[in-house]
Design an enzyme around this catalytic site. Sequence first.
Site, PDB file in Angstrom:
ATOM      1  CE  LYS A  99       0.645   1.132   4.664  1.00 23.66           C
ATOM      2  NZ  LYS A  99       1.429   2.281   5.139  1.00 23.66           N
TER       3      LYS A  99
ATOM      4  CG  ASP B 259      -1.110   0.009   8.214  1.00 22.03           C
ATOM      5  OD1 ASP B 259      -1.766   0.971   8.660  1.00 22.03           O
ATOM      6  OD2 ASP B 259       0.102   0.067   7.927  1.00 22.03           O
TER       7      ASP B 259
HETATM    8  O1  C5P Z   1      -0.611  -1.485  14.412  1.00 17.38           O
HETATM    9  P1  C5P Z   1       0.825  -1.578  14.010  1.00 17.38           P
HETATM   10  O2  C5P Z   1       1.510  -2.767  14.571  1.00 17.38           O
HETATM   11  O3  C5P Z   1       1.022  -1.407  12.555  1.00 17.38           O
HETATM   12  O4  C5P Z   1       1.508  -0.312  14.669  1.00 17.38           O
HETATM   13  C1  C5P Z   1       2.830  -0.262  15.082  1.00 17.38           C
HETATM   14  C2  C5P Z   1       2.982   0.847  16.106  1.00 17.38           C
HETATM   15  O5  C5P Z   1       2.699   2.109  15.500  1.00 17.38           O
HETATM   16  C3  C5P Z   1       2.020   0.755  17.272  1.00 17.38           C
HETATM   17  O6  C5P Z   1       2.567   0.027  18.300  1.00 17.38           O
HETATM   18  C4  C5P Z   1       1.827   2.196  17.651  1.00 17.38           C
HETATM   19  O7  C5P Z   1       2.922   2.589  18.479  1.00 17.38           O
HETATM   20  C5  C5P Z   1       1.971   2.948  16.367  1.00 17.38           C
HETATM   21  N1  C5P Z   1       0.675   3.298  15.750  1.00 17.38           N
HETATM   22  C6  C5P Z   1      -0.086   4.322  16.301  1.00 17.38           C
HETATM   23  N2  C5P Z   1      -1.280   4.659  15.733  1.00 17.38           N
HETATM   24  C7  C5P Z   1      -1.718   4.023  14.614  1.00 17.38           C
HETATM   25  C8  C5P Z   1      -0.941   3.002  14.033  1.00 17.38           C
HETATM   26  C9  C5P Z   1       0.252   2.655  14.629  1.00 17.38           C
HETATM   27  O8  C5P Z   1       0.293   4.918  17.311  1.00 17.38           O
HETATM   28  N3  C5P Z   1      -2.888   4.378  14.075  1.00 17.38           N
END
Ligand code: C5P
Length: 290
Positions: A13, A138
């Site tokens: 993406k 995501d």
């Molecule tokens: O959800 P994902 O594992 O992709 O996110 C990795 C890190 O990015 C999370 O632990 C968080 O610290 C941060 N994050 C966030 N807000 C989001 C997506 C990700 O704070 N909407």
Amino acid sequence: MGKATLSVKAPAKLNLFLHVTGRRVNGYHELQSLFTLIDLTDTLHFTVRDDGLIRRTNEIVGLPAQDDLVVRAAKLLQQSTGTSLGVDISVEKVIPSGGGLGGGSSDAATTLMSLNTLWGIGLSQQELIKLGVQLGADVPFFIFGQTAIATGIGEQLKAFPLRPVYYLILRPNLAIPTPLIFKDEGLVRNSPVLDDMVLREGYAQWEQAKFFARNDLEPVALRLFPALANLINDLKEAGFVFRMTGSGSCFFMPFLSLEGVEATKQAVEQWLIEHKPSLSVEQLFVAKGL
Ligand code: C5P
């Protein structure tokens, strides 16, 4: 009877814009982001097992199985539905990690959707999205599977069709861990939210292959990685205006024609040869919006 098998492509993406609009008590950030799929893909192979085991048959070196998002996705679906079936999964990795291209999340989403079919579970898309958000912010977008405006932490999705766009994608020799960017003190929040009207105007701007809105994570990444800032700012001065996707490190430029993107690719290649930036560029490639 042979074992049920399935091979599926998992696309990468881009975040065409990404506004950080708030922060939740659990540390996650509220976003408003335009997500689109591109034709850069991993390929996943699934073979159903009747003994309930879930195995990644080509393990990623140095990544413990419990941290493998593909295995976690399969286990989550197995536990939440109580199926007695298992699966062997192998992944042909093409999408680089630490690039803001969502490869790990796409693989996880593809695993949920494929096993939903292969195991004969029959969860709805909305039910899969609810499971998916437990694996990463995501993942819901990849289950939704089409260009969309995402709000919430990324799990509330509204289709936002774009006509075909080509992207010139620049991958620097740098992997950026997402949490590093989101936890930075300098991250600006509560920036203005686009209303529907602006989104419609934004769409018109895409028709002219221009940028609209911004990525709020980009200034943070550029401050934390000065060599990246030098590269991107020098390219900008030379007339090549790139935007970051997700939390980086990849940057992109949109084009409405294949000729346009190819010509700019050649010009940027030439610029890189002449300027030899201190942060090298691993890959400069064209991808098509899906
Ligand atoms: O959800 P994902 O594992 O992709 O996110 C990795 C890190 O990015 C999370 O632990 C968080 O610290 C941060 N994050 C966030 N807000 C989001 C997506 C990700 O704070 N909407």
